[in-house]
Design a protein around this motif. Structure first.
Motif, short mmCIF file in Angstrom:
data_model
loop_
_atom_site.label_atom_id
_atom_site.label_comp_id
_atom_site.label_asym_id
_atom_site.label_seq_id
_atom_site.Cartn_x
_atom_site.Cartn_y
_atom_site.Cartn_z
N TRP A 90 42.14 47.51 31.07
CA TRP A 90 41.56 46.58 32.03
C TRP A 90 40.21 47.08 32.54
O TRP A 90 39.96 48.28 32.60
N ASP A 107 50.90 43.12 45.01
CA ASP A 107 50.71 42.25 43.86
C ASP A 107 49.41 42.66 43.18
O ASP A 107 48.36 42.69 43.83
N ARG A 109 46.66 42.19 39.89
CA ARG A 109 46.15 41.37 38.78
C ARG A 109 45.10 42.18 38.04
O ARG A 109 44.26 42.81 38.66
N ASN A 111 42.19 42.38 34.79
CA ASN A 111 41.26 41.66 33.92
C ASN A 111 40.88 42.57 32.76
O ASN A 111 40.26 43.61 32.96
#
Length: 152
Positions: A90, A107, A109, A111
């Protein structure tokens, strides 16, 4: 000693980073959520944290909070653990810790392919160092990254 499987270590690292984010957020008083924004290349990185704090008139943003410096070591390990041979790792992460019912919930996330929203864009030559550290097959190199490599 047996090695921890990558998926389990990934979860442990996200939890540990989340605890550091929560501790940093709490240093400034009451808080509702804290988001750690991380953008990384192998030799370069940016980290910012935004904390939402309750106020008499709603919620305010606190951008002065920063997590413990050792979070950088954990972020590097997380990138290593999440590396997929030929596909890279990422480039940016958003980790949000929310307070709900007195409990902190993290949480994350990740990319892998989109250009990170750099505050100060790295020199194009640094992208080749990223690919040296975390190789990608040609079909896993996004066009914007290929442009940076050609410019470097």
């Amino acid at each position: 000693m047996t090695e921890v499987p990558p998926m389990i270590r990934q979860g442990e690292l996200v939890d540990e980073i989340g605890r550091m984010v929560a501790r940093s957020a709490s240093l400034g008083g009451d808080w509702e959520s804290a988001t750690l924004h991380v953008r990384r290349l192998a030799p370069y990185g940016e980290t910012q944290m935004v904390v939402l704090r309750p106020s008499g008139r709603g919620t305010t943003e606190d951008r002065s909070a920063l997590p413990n410096r050792s979070v950088g070591r954990l972020v590097k390990e997380l990138r290593d653990v999440m590396y997929w041979p030929g596909a890279g790792t990422w480039l940016s992460m958003e980790l949000t810790v929310s307070r709900t019912s007195g409990k902190d919930q993290a949480d994350a996330r990740f990319n892998y392919d989109d250009r990170p929203a750099w505050t100060d864009a790295p020199a194009p030559a640094l992208y080749s160092k990223e690919l040296h550290r975390y190789p990608r097959d040609p079909d896993h190199i996004p066009a914007w990254l290929r442009d940076q490599l050609n410019a470097g």
